[in-house]
Structure formats: structure tokens, C-alpha cells
Write an enzyme that holds these catalytic residues in place. Structure first.
Site, PDB file in Angstrom:
ATOM      1  N   SER A   9       0.847  -1.198   0.000  1.00 49.14           N
ATOM      2  CA  SER A   9       0.000   0.000   0.000  1.00 49.14           C
ATOM      3  C   SER A   9       0.876   1.238   0.000  1.00 49.14           C
ATOM      4  O   SER A   9       1.682   1.445   0.924  1.00 49.14           O
ATOM      5  CB  SER A   9      -0.897   0.011   1.234  1.00 49.14           C
ATOM      6  OG  SER A   9      -1.442   1.307   1.376  1.00 49.14           O
ATOM      7  N   MET A  38      -9.328   7.564  -0.358  1.00 53.12           N
ATOM      8  CA  MET A  38     -10.214   7.933   0.766  1.00 53.12           C
ATOM      9  C   MET A  38     -10.813   9.309   0.530  1.00 53.12           C
ATOM     10  O   MET A  38     -10.139  10.196  -0.006  1.00 53.12           O
ATOM     11  CB  MET A  38      -9.416   7.933   2.068  1.00 53.12           C
ATOM     12  CG  MET A  38      -8.684   6.613   2.326  1.00 53.12           C
ATOM     13  SD  MET A  38      -7.878   6.631   3.915  1.00 53.12           S
ATOM     14  CE  MET A  38      -6.975   5.078   3.855  1.00 53.12           C
TER      15      MET A  38
HETATM   16  C1  DX5 Z   1      -6.576   1.142   5.545  1.00 55.50           C
HETATM   17  C2  DX5 Z   1      -6.006   0.797   4.174  1.00 55.50           C
HETATM   18  C3  DX5 Z   1      -4.862  -0.171   4.192  1.00 55.50           C
HETATM   19  C4  DX5 Z   1      -3.676   0.257   5.002  1.00 55.50           C
HETATM   20  C5  DX5 Z   1      -2.678  -0.846   5.124  1.00 55.50           C
HETATM   21  O1  DX5 Z   1      -7.712   1.887   5.369  1.00 55.50           O
HETATM   22  O2  DX5 Z   1      -7.021   0.221   3.380  1.00 55.50           O
HETATM   23  O3  DX5 Z   1      -4.464  -0.486   2.867  1.00 55.50           O
HETATM   24  O4  DX5 Z   1      -3.048   1.367   4.466  1.00 55.50           O
HETATM   25  O5  DX5 Z   1      -1.608  -0.332   5.844  1.00 55.50           O
HETATM   26  P1  DX5 Z   1      -0.934  -1.095   7.073  1.00 55.50           P
HETATM   27  O6  DX5 Z   1      -0.240  -2.273   6.456  1.00 55.50           O
HETATM   28  O7  DX5 Z   1      -0.029  -0.062   7.612  1.00 55.50           O
HETATM   29  O8  DX5 Z   1      -2.024  -1.487   8.001  1.00 55.50           O
END
Ligand code: DX5
Ligand code: ZN
Length: 219
Positions: A9, A38
Site C-alpha cells: 500500500s 479515501m
Molecule cells: C486502511 C487501508 C490499508 C492500510 C494498510 O484503510 O485500506 O491499505 O493502508 O496499511 P498497514 O499495512 O499499515 O495497516
């Protein structure tokens, strides 16, 4: 068993040099690039939209795995498809008509994903499972990187894998949120074949992307 794929991500990447970060992910052999979109409404945080995705596409041929945390999502699907998303994942709560949103994503020849929040039950997407490419199981409440993995979702992953096998369905099972070197095996053993990771990929081992991606894939 399907090969395990890692979808880093870019939420945890350096936003001031995103193009370069995408290049580094390609070098580190990421399977997909997870893009968290988002809107400050469906989730309490704001990130990036279609123009940034379009600009980033030039930096790599790795498929873009676009996770839309926006509502209402339907009217924006076209923009993300044209920007170059390869997989478009939506939350069923964010559209009035899940079937028509699935159809629209397919019209643009993109892969379709449906995402389940930690408290959302498989039942709400059951009737679409034969018609989609991927289920994204959230293991944190969506909105922010760096949160703690919720072990209660392991049962949901197992249940979904059972439904998938019993009905001989082809969708991928992707898990998103708080994945680290300690829980990655649990997630895979439960039946997931795609792991999203922001914090672990970008921050562990002083940001050694290759090592972190390989470790998540193998262990
Ligand atoms: C949360 C996102 C995830 C997040 C994952 O809303 O959908 O993709 O960024 O990041 P980590 O691995 O830091 O939880
Ligand atoms: Zn995500």
C-alpha cells in the site's frame, strides 16, 4: 494452492516522491500496487484521486489494485477506470446498487473486488461471489495505515475460503490492514492469497522493500 501475492500500500510511501516509490516497488518485485483512495466521508481520512493514479501509472507496469473507500462510489468508477486502475475494489455499503456497480467496472474491462469491513458479514456479498474477481477483507477499520491487525477476521477468511472451495469459485482472497511478519502466516493459512501491506513493507528492516516483500510472501 494459488501463489501468494503481495500488494504494497503506497499509503505508507513517501508522498513527495510517489513515482520513485512505485519504481522501487517494481524493483522489489511487488505483485500489485495497492492504492488507498479515501474521501473524508466514507472514511475519516483523505488521500489521492484519479489524476495522481494516472500520473503514477507511467512509472510501472505492475497492476494497480485500487481500493475505493469513497461514497457514493458509482459515479466515480469511470474516472478510476480511465485513470488506469486494473483492479477496482468497492465497499458494498458505498453504492445503491452493487450489481450495477459490478457491471460498470466490468464494462471497462477491469477486475472487480468487493470489500468487507471488520464488522461486515460475508452474507452481504454472498450473492455476488460468482460474479467478482476478488474479496478484500479488512483486518482494521479502514481509514489509516499503521493500525493493529484484528485477529477476529481470521474466522471470516476461513469461512470465505470454505465457500469458495465448496462452490469451486475463482475469486482471490485479499486481506488488508496491520499485516506483519508475525500474522502473515495465519492470514495465509486461513485462506488468503493476496496480502496488502503498508507499514511492514515500507518501514521494517530500514525500508528494505525487497526483503520485506519476500518475507511476507514466504513466511
Ligand atoms: C486502511 C487501508 C490499508 C492500510 C494498510 O484503510 O485500506 O491499505 O493502508 O496499511 P498497514 O499495512 O499499515 O495497516
Ligand atoms: Zn486498502
Amino acid at each position: 494452492m494459488k501463489k501468494i501475492k503481495i500488494s504494497p500500500s503506497i499509503l505508507s510511501a513517501d508522498f513527495s516522491i510517489l513515482g520513485n516509490e512505485i519504481r522501487r516497488l517494481q524493483k522489489a518485485k511487488a505483485d500489485l500496487i495497492h492504492v488507498d483512495v479515501m474521501d473524508g466521508h466514507f472514511v475519516p481520512n483523505l488521500t489521492i484521486g484519479p489524476p495522481v493514479i494516472k500520473a503514477l501509472k507511467k512509472y510501472s507496469k505492475i497492476p494497480f489494485d485500487v481500493h475505493l473507500m469513497i461514497s457514493p462510489v458509482h459515479k466515480y468508477i469511470k474516472d478510476y477506470a480511465l485513470a488506469g486502475a486494473d483492479i477496482i475494489t468497492i465497499h458494498p455499503e458505498a453504492t445503491k446498487n452493487v450489481n450495477s456497480s459490478i457491471r460498470l467496472i466490468k464494462k471497462f474491462k477491469k477486475k472487480v473486488g468487493l470489500s468487507l469491513n471488520p464488522n461486515s458479514k460475508i452474507d452481504i456479498i454472498k450473492k455476488y461471489l460468482s460474479n467478482i474477481d476478488l474479496v478484500l477483507i479488512m483486518s482494521v477499520h479502514p481509514g489509516f495505515g499503521g493500525q493493529k491487525f484484528m485477529p477476529k477476521v481470521l474466522n471470516k477468511i476461513k469461512k470465505l475460503k470454505k465457500i469458495k472451495d465448496e462452490n469451486k469459485l475463482g475469486f482471490d482472497i485479499e486481506v488488508d490492514g496491520g499485516i506483519n511478519f508475525l500474522n502473515s502466516k495465519l492470514v495465509k493459512d486461513a485462506g488468503a492469497n493476496i496480502l496488502v501491506s503498508g507499514t511492514t513493507v515500507f518501514k521494517e528492516n530500514n525500508g528494505d522493500l525487497k526483503k520485506n516483500i519476500e518475507t511476507l510472501r514466504l513466511f
